[in-house]
Design a protein around this motif. Structure first.
Motif, PDB file in Angstrom:
ATOM      1  N   MET A 180      35.475   8.384  24.448  1.00  0.00           N
ATOM      2  CA  MET A 180      35.764   8.842  23.530  1.00  0.00           C
ATOM      3  C   MET A 180      35.419   8.072  22.022  1.00  0.00           C
ATOM      4  O   MET A 180      35.026   8.594  21.137  1.00  0.00           O
ATOM      5  N   MET A 181      35.468   6.513  22.303  1.00  0.00           N
ATOM      6  CA  MET A 181      35.091   5.946  21.409  1.00  0.00           C
ATOM      7  C   MET A 181      33.614   5.828  20.864  1.00  0.00           C
ATOM      8  O   MET A 181      33.022   6.110  19.967  1.00  0.00           O
ATOM      9  N   GLY A 182      32.827   6.106  22.030  1.00  0.00           N
ATOM     10  CA  GLY A 182      31.657   6.487  21.997  1.00  0.00           C
ATOM     11  C   GLY A 182      31.041   7.812  21.130  1.00  0.00           C
ATOM     12  O   GLY A 182      30.146   7.503  20.097  1.00  0.00           O
ATOM     13  N   LEU A 183      31.567   8.652  21.432  1.00  0.00           N
ATOM     14  CA  LEU A 183      31.361   9.694  20.838  1.00  0.00           C
ATOM     15  C   LEU A 183      32.000   9.879  19.382  1.00  0.00           C
ATOM     16  O   LEU A 183      31.395  10.130  18.403  1.00  0.00           O
ATOM     17  N   ALA A 184      33.062   9.064  18.896  1.00  0.00           N
ATOM     18  CA  ALA A 184      33.561   9.018  17.820  1.00  0.00           C
ATOM     19  C   ALA A 184      32.610   8.223  16.685  1.00  0.00           C
ATOM     20  O   ALA A 184      32.147   8.409  15.562  1.00  0.00           O
ATOM     21  N   ALA A 185      32.100   7.052  17.311  1.00  0.00           N
ATOM     22  CA  ALA A 185      30.963   6.229  16.766  1.00  0.00           C
ATOM     23  C   ALA A 185      29.815   7.050  16.449  1.00  0.00           C
ATOM     24  O   ALA A 185      29.100   6.899  15.535  1.00  0.00           O
ATOM     25  N   LYS A 186      29.443   7.847  17.552  1.00  0.00           N
ATOM     26  CA  LYS A 186      28.128   8.559  17.394  1.00  0.00           C
ATOM     27  C   LYS A 186      28.166   9.445  15.949  1.00  0.00           C
ATOM     28  O   LYS A 186      27.456   9.877  15.362  1.00  0.00           O
ATOM     29  N   ARG A 187      29.524  10.077  15.929  1.00  0.00           N
ATOM     30  CA  ARG A 187      29.654  11.088  14.858  1.00  0.00           C
ATOM     31  C   ARG A 187      30.122  10.744  13.586  1.00  0.00           C
ATOM     32  O   ARG A 187      30.489  11.317  12.703  1.00  0.00           O
ATOM     33  N   GLY A 188      30.037   9.349  13.598  1.00  0.00           N
ATOM     34  CA  GLY A 188      30.446   8.577  12.333  1.00  0.00           C
ATOM     35  C   GLY A 188      31.884   8.612  12.090  1.00  0.00           C
ATOM     36  O   GLY A 188      32.402   8.471  10.868  1.00  0.00           O
ATOM     37  N   MET A 189      32.740   8.719  13.081  1.00  0.00           N
ATOM     38  CA  MET A 189      34.200   8.953  12.745  1.00  0.00           C
ATOM     39  C   MET A 189      34.867   7.247  12.923  1.00  0.00           C
ATOM     40  O   MET A 189      35.320   6.929  13.994  1.00  0.00           O
ATOM     41  N   LEU A 190      34.525   6.510  11.976  1.00  0.00           N
ATOM     42  CA  LEU A 190      34.825   5.278  11.915  1.00  0.00           C
ATOM     43  C   LEU A 190      36.088   5.010  10.949  1.00  0.00           C
ATOM     44  O   LEU A 190      35.970   5.515   9.931  1.00  0.00           O
ATOM     45  N   ARG A 191      36.976   4.203  11.338  1.00  0.00           N
ATOM     46  CA  ARG A 191      38.239   4.140  10.706  1.00  0.00           C
ATOM     47  C   ARG A 191      38.133   2.948   9.508  1.00  0.00           C
ATOM     48  O   ARG A 191      38.627   3.006   8.332  1.00  0.00           O
ATOM     49  N   THR A 192      37.292   1.963   9.607  1.00  0.00           N
ATOM     50  CA  THR A 192      36.978   0.628   8.873  1.00  0.00           C
ATOM     51  C   THR A 192      35.472   0.568   8.812  1.00  0.00           C
ATOM     52  O   THR A 192      34.765   1.011   9.611  1.00  0.00           O
ATOM     53  N   ARG A 193      35.210  -0.231   7.719  1.00  0.00           N
ATOM     54  CA  ARG A 193      33.813  -0.713   7.670  1.00  0.00           C
ATOM     55  C   ARG A 193      33.680  -1.790   8.734  1.00  0.00           C
ATOM     56  O   ARG A 193      34.559  -2.297   9.179  1.00  0.00           O
ATOM     57  N   THR A 194      32.159  -1.866   8.931  1.00  0.00           N
ATOM     58  CA  THR A 194      32.091  -2.951  10.011  1.00  0.00           C
ATOM     59  C   THR A 194      32.251  -4.136   9.649  1.00  0.00           C
ATOM     60  O   THR A 194      31.939  -4.500   8.337  1.00  0.00           O
ATOM     61  N   GLY A 195      32.702  -4.954  10.630  1.00  0.00           N
ATOM     62  CA  GLY A 195      32.942  -6.598  10.112  1.00  0.00           C
ATOM     63  C   GLY A 195      32.092  -7.308  11.062  1.00  0.00           C
ATOM     64  O   GLY A 195      31.316  -7.084  12.088  1.00  0.00           O
ATOM     65  N   PRO A 196      32.277  -8.754  10.947  1.00  0.00           N
ATOM     66  CA  PRO A 196      31.562  -9.779  11.661  1.00  0.00           C
ATOM     67  C   PRO A 196      31.945  -9.654  13.345  1.00  0.00           C
ATOM     68  O   PRO A 196      30.882  -9.766  13.817  1.00  0.00           O
ATOM     69  N   LYS A 197      32.840  -9.172  13.685  1.00  0.00           N
ATOM     70  CA  LYS A 197      33.236  -9.246  15.146  1.00  0.00           C
ATOM     71  C   LYS A 197      32.784  -8.113  15.695  1.00  0.00           C
ATOM     72  O   LYS A 197      32.576  -7.693  16.839  1.00  0.00           O
ATOM     73  N   ASP A 198      32.083  -6.918  14.585  1.00  0.00           N
ATOM     74  CA  ASP A 198      31.720  -5.820  15.589  1.00  0.00           C
ATOM     75  C   ASP A 198      30.492  -6.120  16.163  1.00  0.00           C
ATOM     76  O   ASP A 198      30.213  -5.317  17.487  1.00  0.00           O
ATOM     77  N   ALA A 199      29.680  -6.797  15.568  1.00  0.00           N
ATOM     78  CA  ALA A 199      28.247  -7.319  16.361  1.00  0.00           C
ATOM     79  C   ALA A 199      28.480  -7.920  17.769  1.00  0.00           C
ATOM     80  O   ALA A 199      27.993  -7.715  18.735  1.00  0.00           O
ATOM     81  N   GLU A 200      29.719  -9.111  17.648  1.00  0.00           N
ATOM     82  CA  GLU A 200      29.989  -9.336  19.010  1.00  0.00           C
ATOM     83  C   GLU A 200      30.584  -8.555  19.854  1.00  0.00           C
ATOM     84  O   GLU A 200      30.310  -8.734  21.338  1.00  0.00           O
ATOM     85  N   LEU A 201      31.403  -7.500  19.626  1.00  0.00           N
ATOM     86  CA  LEU A 201      31.764  -6.866  20.518  1.00  0.00           C
ATOM     87  C   LEU A 201      30.782  -5.880  20.997  1.00  0.00           C
ATOM     88  O   LEU A 201      30.861  -5.132  22.296  1.00  0.00           O
ATOM     89  N   ARG A 202      29.909  -5.456  20.481  1.00  0.00           N
ATOM     90  CA  ARG A 202      28.583  -4.580  20.658  1.00  0.00           C
ATOM     91  C   ARG A 202      27.713  -5.485  21.725  1.00  0.00           C
ATOM     92  O   ARG A 202      27.166  -4.937  22.565  1.00  0.00           O
ATOM     93  N   HIS A 203      27.579  -6.865  21.509  1.00  0.00           N
ATOM     94  CA  HIS A 203      26.881  -7.544  22.538  1.00  0.00           C
ATOM     95  C   HIS A 203      27.457  -7.995  23.793  1.00  0.00           C
ATOM     96  O   HIS A 203      26.883  -7.573  24.691  1.00  0.00           O
ATOM     97  N   ALA A 204      28.770  -8.037  23.931  1.00  0.00           N
ATOM     98  CA  ALA A 204      29.352  -8.491  25.126  1.00  0.00           C
ATOM     99  C   ALA A 204      30.844  -8.661  24.900  1.00  0.00           C
ATOM    100  O   ALA A 204      31.413  -9.121  24.085  1.00  0.00           O
ATOM    101  N   ARG A 205      31.654  -7.610  25.769  1.00  0.00           N
ATOM    102  CA  ARG A 205      32.962  -7.224  25.575  1.00  0.00           C
ATOM    103  C   ARG A 205      33.700  -6.998  27.061  1.00  0.00           C
ATOM    104  O   ARG A 205      32.967  -6.695  27.957  1.00  0.00           O
ATOM    105  N   ILE A 206      34.873  -7.036  27.237  1.00  0.00           N
ATOM    106  CA  ILE A 206      35.665  -6.586  28.425  1.00  0.00           C
ATOM    107  C   ILE A 206      36.089  -5.166  28.263  1.00  0.00           C
ATOM    108  O   ILE A 206      36.472  -4.816  27.076  1.00  0.00           O
ATOM    109  N   CYS A 207      35.716  -4.315  29.083  1.00  0.00           N
ATOM    110  CA  CYS A 207      36.174  -2.993  29.444  1.00  0.00           C
ATOM    111  C   CYS A 207      37.062  -2.621  30.237  1.00  0.00           C
ATOM    112  O   CYS A 207      36.647  -2.511  31.331  1.00  0.00           O
ATOM    113  N   TYR A 208      38.323  -3.001  29.929  1.00  0.00           N
ATOM    114  CA  TYR A 208      39.380  -2.884  31.204  1.00  0.00           C
ATOM    115  C   TYR A 208      39.429  -3.947  32.047  1.00  0.00           C
ATOM    116  O   TYR A 208      40.291  -4.745  31.985  1.00  0.00           O
TER     117      TYR A 208
END
Length: 232
Positions: A86-114
């Motif tokens: 659902m987060m992927g679809l929201a991002a693809k459709r531009g449904m973002l709640r805030t502007r991207t910040g410094p941590k967004d790039a780090e989350l996209r690089h490597a993060r835990i998913c559950y």
């Protein structure tokens, strides 16, 4: 009367902003108290408790008790995979709640998913394992091959124990940051735990970010080289 799965009910449970914030907070894989989840959602403890009861009743959350303390966690990987999708679809459709910040790039690089690795490194691991014929993917079913079994045993992982678990050994999870597959299931969890045990990576406290140190980054790329033509 319509019959079948009630996606409207599921949508209403996840669609409430406060409940959505609490569910996403639990994608870190860490169980949290009602007070901690209330802070994540920006609501009172009383309101949070009401939301948590609804999510638990719908089997989206699991309650864990330790002494006098009560902790909440996502019920299982299926819930985590749904949230990521659902987060992927929201991002693809531009449904973002805030502007991207410094941590967004780090989350996209490597993060835990559950409980498993996601982001660019998670996708590279999955693609590399397919390219090296460790994994076979057909009709959305992912299997560990004979070559893959030898590879996993070579890492020192207890493959027999992983196969005995009730959940799937290998499972695809759709990555929210670029809508591609990373590896979930008991094997996905075991590999992330292996990276931690080898002290190659750690999760940044209070976030979902996974940080690989220099030794870990080198070892990761040795084990899971980027396939030729990979455009991750």
């Amino acid at each position: 009367m319509k019959e079948g799965p009630d996606i409207a009910l599921l949508g209403s449970l996840i669609g409430d902003p406060a409940r959505a914030n609490m569910l996403v907070a639990l994608l870190s894989g860490k169980a949290l108290t009602a007070s901690e989840l209330a802070r994540e959602a920006g609501i009172t403890l009383q309101t949070a408790s009401s939301h948590l009861k609804k999510l638990e009743a719908a089997n989206l959350l699991a309650l864990r008790k330790q002494g006098r303390h009560r902790y909440f966690a996502l019920a299982d990987e299926d819930v985590g995979a749904l949230l990521e999708s659902m987060m992927g679809l929201a991002a693809k459709r531009g449904m973002l709640r805030t502007r991207t910040g410094p941590k967004d790039a780090e989350l996209r690089h490597a993060r835990i998913c559950y409980n498993h690795l996601a982001g660019d490194m998670g996708i590279q691991m999955f693609d590399s394992m397919v390219h090296q014929t460790f994994l076979a993917e057909a009709d959305e079913v992912i299997d560990l091959t004979g070559n893959g079994e030898a590879f996993i045993l070579g890492l020192g992982l207890d493959l027999k124990a992983l196969k005995k678990q009730r959940r799937p050994l290998c499972k695809g999870c759709l990555d929210w940051s670029n809508r591609r597959t990373h590896l979930a299931g008991s094997l996905g969890q075991a590999l992330l735990e292996h990276f931690h045990a080898q002290k190659w990576a750690h999760r940044e406290e209070g976030t979902r970010i996974i940080r690989f140190n220099d030794k870990g980054t080198k070892a990761f790329h040795t084990l899971f080289p980027m396939p030729s033509g990979h455009n991750g």
